[in-house]
Design a protein around this motif. Structure first.
Motif, PDB file in Angstrom:
ATOM      1  N   ARG A  33       9.099  12.740  -8.988  1.00 36.80           N
ATOM      2  CA  ARG A  33       7.800  13.075  -8.380  1.00 36.80           C
ATOM      3  C   ARG A  33       7.059  11.802  -7.994  1.00 36.80           C
ATOM      4  O   ARG A  33       6.479  11.701  -6.905  1.00 36.80           O
ATOM      5  CB  ARG A  33       6.948  13.883  -9.353  1.00 36.80           C
ATOM      6  CG  ARG A  33       7.259  15.365  -9.385  1.00 36.80           C
ATOM      7  CD  ARG A  33       6.053  16.145  -9.882  1.00 36.80           C
ATOM      8  NE  ARG A  33       4.904  15.924  -9.034  1.00 36.80           N
ATOM      9  CZ  ARG A  33       3.696  15.526  -9.460  1.00 36.80           C
ATOM     10  NH1 ARG A  33       3.496  15.282 -10.739  1.00 36.80           N
ATOM     11  NH2 ARG A  33       2.706  15.362  -8.624  1.00 36.80           N
ATOM     12  N   THR A  36       8.666  10.120  -4.888  1.00 32.92           N
ATOM     13  CA  THR A  36       8.678  10.834  -3.608  1.00 32.92           C
ATOM     14  C   THR A  36       7.289  11.222  -3.119  1.00 32.92           C
ATOM     15  O   THR A  36       7.135  11.595  -1.956  1.00 32.92           O
ATOM     16  CB  THR A  36       9.534  12.117  -3.715  1.00 32.92           C
ATOM     17  OG1 THR A  36       9.041  12.936  -4.783  1.00 32.92           O
ATOM     18  CG2 THR A  36      10.987  11.777  -3.984  1.00 32.92           C
ATOM     19  N   GLU A  37       6.283  11.125  -3.978  1.00 34.73           N
ATOM     20  CA  GLU A  37       4.939  11.506  -3.547  1.00 34.73           C
ATOM     21  C   GLU A  37       4.359  10.460  -2.587  1.00 34.73           C
ATOM     22  O   GLU A  37       4.658   9.265  -2.686  1.00 34.73           O
ATOM     23  CB  GLU A  37       4.028  11.677  -4.762  1.00 34.73           C
ATOM     24  CG  GLU A  37       2.788  12.488  -4.456  1.00 34.73           C
ATOM     25  CD  GLU A  37       2.317  13.287  -5.655  1.00 34.73           C
ATOM     26  OE1 GLU A  37       1.171  13.091  -6.065  1.00 34.73           O
ATOM     27  OE2 GLU A  37       3.093  14.113  -6.180  1.00 34.73           O
ATOM     28  N   ASP A  38       3.527  10.900  -1.682  1.00 31.91           N
ATOM     29  CA  ASP A  38       2.972  10.024  -0.648  1.00 31.91           C
ATOM     30  C   ASP A  38       1.751   9.289  -1.201  1.00 31.91           C
ATOM     31  O   ASP A  38       0.614   9.680  -0.986  1.00 31.91           O
ATOM     32  CB  ASP A  38       2.598  10.847   0.589  1.00 31.91           C
ATOM     33  CG  ASP A  38       2.128   9.969   1.738  1.00 31.91           C
ATOM     34  OD1 ASP A  38       2.417   8.754   1.704  1.00 31.91           O
ATOM     35  OD2 ASP A  38       1.474  10.486   2.663  1.00 31.91           O
ATOM     36  N   HIS A  39       1.996   8.195  -1.933  1.00 26.64           N
ATOM     37  CA  HIS A  39       0.894   7.424  -2.513  1.00 26.64           C
ATOM     38  C   HIS A  39       0.816   6.015  -1.939  1.00 26.64           C
ATOM     39  O   HIS A  39      -0.083   5.256  -2.290  1.00 26.64           O
ATOM     40  CB  HIS A  39       1.027   7.350  -4.037  1.00 26.64           C
ATOM     41  CG  HIS A  39       2.428   7.100  -4.505  1.00 26.64           C
ATOM     42  ND1 HIS A  39       3.179   6.022  -4.085  1.00 26.64           N
ATOM     43  CD2 HIS A  39       3.219   7.805  -5.345  1.00 26.64           C
ATOM     44  CE1 HIS A  39       4.364   6.067  -4.671  1.00 26.64           C
ATOM     45  NE2 HIS A  39       4.421   7.148  -5.425  1.00 26.64           N
ATOM     46  N   GLY A  40       1.760   5.650  -1.086  1.00 28.77           N
ATOM     47  CA  GLY A  40       1.697   4.355  -0.418  1.00 28.77           C
ATOM     48  C   GLY A  40       2.062   3.168  -1.283  1.00 28.77           C
ATOM     49  O   GLY A  40       1.838   2.018  -0.885  1.00 28.77           O
ATOM     50  N   LYS A  41       2.636   3.395  -2.456  1.00 27.72           N
ATOM     51  CA  LYS A  41       3.012   2.296  -3.337  1.00 27.72           C
ATOM     52  C   LYS A  41       4.518   2.260  -3.538  1.00 27.72           C
ATOM     53  O   LYS A  41       5.202   3.276  -3.420  1.00 27.72           O
ATOM     54  CB  LYS A  41       2.314   2.434  -4.698  1.00 27.72           C
ATOM     55  CG  LYS A  41       0.810   2.247  -4.620  1.00 27.72           C
ATOM     56  CD  LYS A  41       0.195   2.261  -6.008  1.00 27.72           C
ATOM     57  CE  LYS A  41      -1.315   2.016  -5.931  1.00 27.72           C
ATOM     58  NZ  LYS A  41      -1.933   2.009  -7.277  1.00 27.72           N
ATOM     59  N   ARG A  42       5.008   1.064  -3.841  1.00 24.67           N
ATOM     60  CA  ARG A  42       6.428   0.890  -4.131  1.00 24.67           C
ATOM     61  C   ARG A  42       6.594   0.585  -5.612  1.00 24.67           C
ATOM     62  O   ARG A  42       5.866  -0.238  -6.173  1.00 24.67           O
ATOM     63  CB  ARG A  42       7.015  -0.260  -3.305  1.00 24.67           C
ATOM     64  CG  ARG A  42       6.998  -0.002  -1.801  1.00 24.67           C
ATOM     65  CD  ARG A  42       7.924  -0.989  -1.107  1.00 24.67           C
ATOM     66  NE  ARG A  42       9.309  -0.688  -1.435  1.00 24.67           N
ATOM     67  CZ  ARG A  42      10.253  -1.608  -1.632  1.00 24.67           C
ATOM     68  NH1 ARG A  42       9.942  -2.872  -1.584  1.00 24.67           N
ATOM     69  NH2 ARG A  42      11.488  -1.260  -1.895  1.00 24.67           N
ATOM     70  N   GLY A  62      14.983   8.456  -3.781  1.00 24.47           N
ATOM     71  CA  GLY A  62      14.035   7.536  -3.175  1.00 24.47           C
ATOM     72  C   GLY A  62      14.726   6.247  -2.790  1.00 24.47           C
ATOM     73  O   GLY A  62      14.931   5.356  -3.609  1.00 24.47           O
ATOM     74  N   ASP A  64      13.822   3.743  -1.106  1.00 24.47           N
ATOM     75  CA  ASP A  64      13.045   2.518  -1.017  1.00 24.47           C
ATOM     76  C   ASP A  64      12.833   1.849  -2.369  1.00 24.47           C
ATOM     77  O   ASP A  64      12.310   0.752  -2.441  1.00 24.47           O
ATOM     78  CB  ASP A  64      11.666   2.808  -0.395  1.00 24.47           C
ATOM     79  CG  ASP A  64      11.789   3.198   1.060  1.00 24.47           C
ATOM     80  OD1 ASP A  64      10.899   3.910   1.539  1.00 24.47           O
ATOM     81  OD2 ASP A  64      12.763   2.779   1.695  1.00 24.47           O
ATOM     82  N   GLU A  65      13.216   2.508  -3.450  1.00 26.03           N
ATOM     83  CA  GLU A  65      12.959   1.958  -4.760  1.00 26.03           C
ATOM     84  C   GLU A  65      14.189   1.244  -5.313  1.00 26.03           C
ATOM     85  O   GLU A  65      15.318   1.595  -5.005  1.00 26.03           O
ATOM     86  CB  GLU A  65      12.532   3.069  -5.742  1.00 26.03           C
ATOM     87  CG  GLU A  65      11.093   3.500  -5.594  1.00 26.03           C
ATOM     88  CD  GLU A  65      10.834   4.331  -4.363  1.00 26.03           C
ATOM     89  OE1 GLU A  65      11.757   5.007  -3.909  1.00 26.03           O
ATOM     90  OE2 GLU A  65       9.706   4.279  -3.856  1.00 26.03           O
TER      91      GLU A  65
END
Length: 364
Positions: A33, A36-42, A62, A64-65
């Motif tokens: 969660r 994949t949530e749209d919070h703008g952080k990595r 994910g 990008d992680e």
């Protein structure tokens, strides 16, 4: 008391969140969660696995992680060494003005004691200079947690060590069972707020960025950080009552359920709340606390306190993880504010009467 604050500003450090919980509690679901949530952080993710072959990495989504697996079994000195190596490697990826990630998440194996993981961020100077332990969140399975607490020392330690507890899979049990579970969780850890959830669906701001280990901000973000919640043993009614009760539902005293956990489940871990209305002698208190942690630190999972030191206008705030202690003088007492000392010790086989005698003997 040793001041463990670093010269690096806390805001420049990378926050670290530790997710813990017994097997099947929902840690990987929560992690997915977050990713994949749209919070703008990595987030850089460290997955600590039990056994030779990693499994959870296949479940973490994910692209990008960064996911680091550590297949080295039980959490002990070996894992601590691995964590230092992995965190140090992660920090080398950071570039001024162009960070590779905003925070680190450590997902521990379900069989792990989170204590050594948390200690890593205090004992290694390089790691401590670059990171800030933000919080330890424990997930528990509402349907099976009672049995796990009965038969697993690790499950009890995970609950006792946590800054917050997610009572997951609440849709699988009835309200009476949930009340009994919450009463037992509070007996193990009277300080951690409990959030009920289905499928690990909780507000992410209740898990990330909570500053639970930041002494400089702890009284700002959690003014009642040593006051057990309403209905729990040791709760003190003060000006902060009603704050930070993010349980997601109305809490009553549930007095008819509290007795059940005390008689049917004699846990070896419990939280002990102490308070004193008289000023405390700073030298006596420091000596007592140092001796206590030196002799019983292995059994003391967490300790927190706000102390009214005689002759000092500011409050002494301390917290301990096993034998690692940090403390500092924080903001001044208010003119009309009640000046008193309170502390909570959470640990295994603690002698409450002896702790109370020692604490009260520190009075000025």
């Amino acid at each position: 008391m040793t001041d463990t604050t670093s010269s690096t500003p806390a805001q420049a450090k990378i926050p670290v969140t530790v997710l813990t919980g017994y097997l099947g509690a929902g840690k990987t679901t929560l992690l997915n969660r977050i990713l994949t949530e749209d919070h703008g952080k990595r987030y850089a993710v460290i997955v600590n696995e039990f056994g030779e072959i990693g499994i959870d990495n296949d479940l973490v989504v994910g692209a990008d992680e960064d996911v680091f697996e550590m297949n080295n079994g039980c959490v002990c000195c070996t894992v601590r060494g691995d964590l230092i190596r992995v965190v140090s490697g992660l920090m080398k990826r950071q570039r001024p003005g162009k960070p590779a990630f905003d925070a680190i998440i450590v997902e521990t194996t379900g069989l792990a004691d989170p204590g050594p993981v948390a200690q890593t961020f205090f004992v290694d100077e390089d790691v401590k200079a670059k990171t800030q332990l933000d919080s330890v969140t424990a997930l528990v399975d509402a349907k099976h947690v009672m049995a796990r607490l009965d038969d697993s020392k690790e499950a009890r330690e995970q609950v006792a060590f946590a800054d917050r507890i997610i009572l997951n899979k609440v849709d699988l049990v009835d309200e009476a069972a949930l009340d009994a579970v919450e009463a037992r969780l509070r007996a193990l850890n009277p300080l951690a707020p409990i959030t009920r959830a289905e499928r690990s669906n909780v507000p992410l701001d209740s898990v990330l960025g909570v500053h639970a280990f930041d002494l400089d901000r702890i009284l700002e973000v959690k003014p009642d950080f040593v006051n057990p919640p309403h209905g729990a043993e040791g709760h003190i009614h003060d000006e902060h009552c009603g704050h930070d009760h993010d349980h997601g539902h109305d809490h009553h005293d549930h007095g008819h359920h509290h007795g059940a956990r005390g008689h049917a489940h004699q846990d070896d871990i419990k939280g002990i709340a102490l308070s004193l209305d008289r000023p405390i002698d700073g030298a006596k208190f420091t000596q007592w606390l140092d001796l206590l942690l030196g002799s019983q630190g292995q059994n003391i999972l967490r300790a927190k306190g706000i102390i009214d030191v005689q002759g000092e206008d500011r409050r002494l705030v301390f917290q301990a993880v096993h034998m690692i202690l940090e403390g500092d003088l924080q903001r001044a007492w208010g003119v009309n504010e009640r000046r008193w000392s309170r502390a909570v010790f959470i640990g295994r086989d603690l002698d409450e009467a002896d702790l109370r005698r020692g604490f009260e003997a520190c009075a000025a």
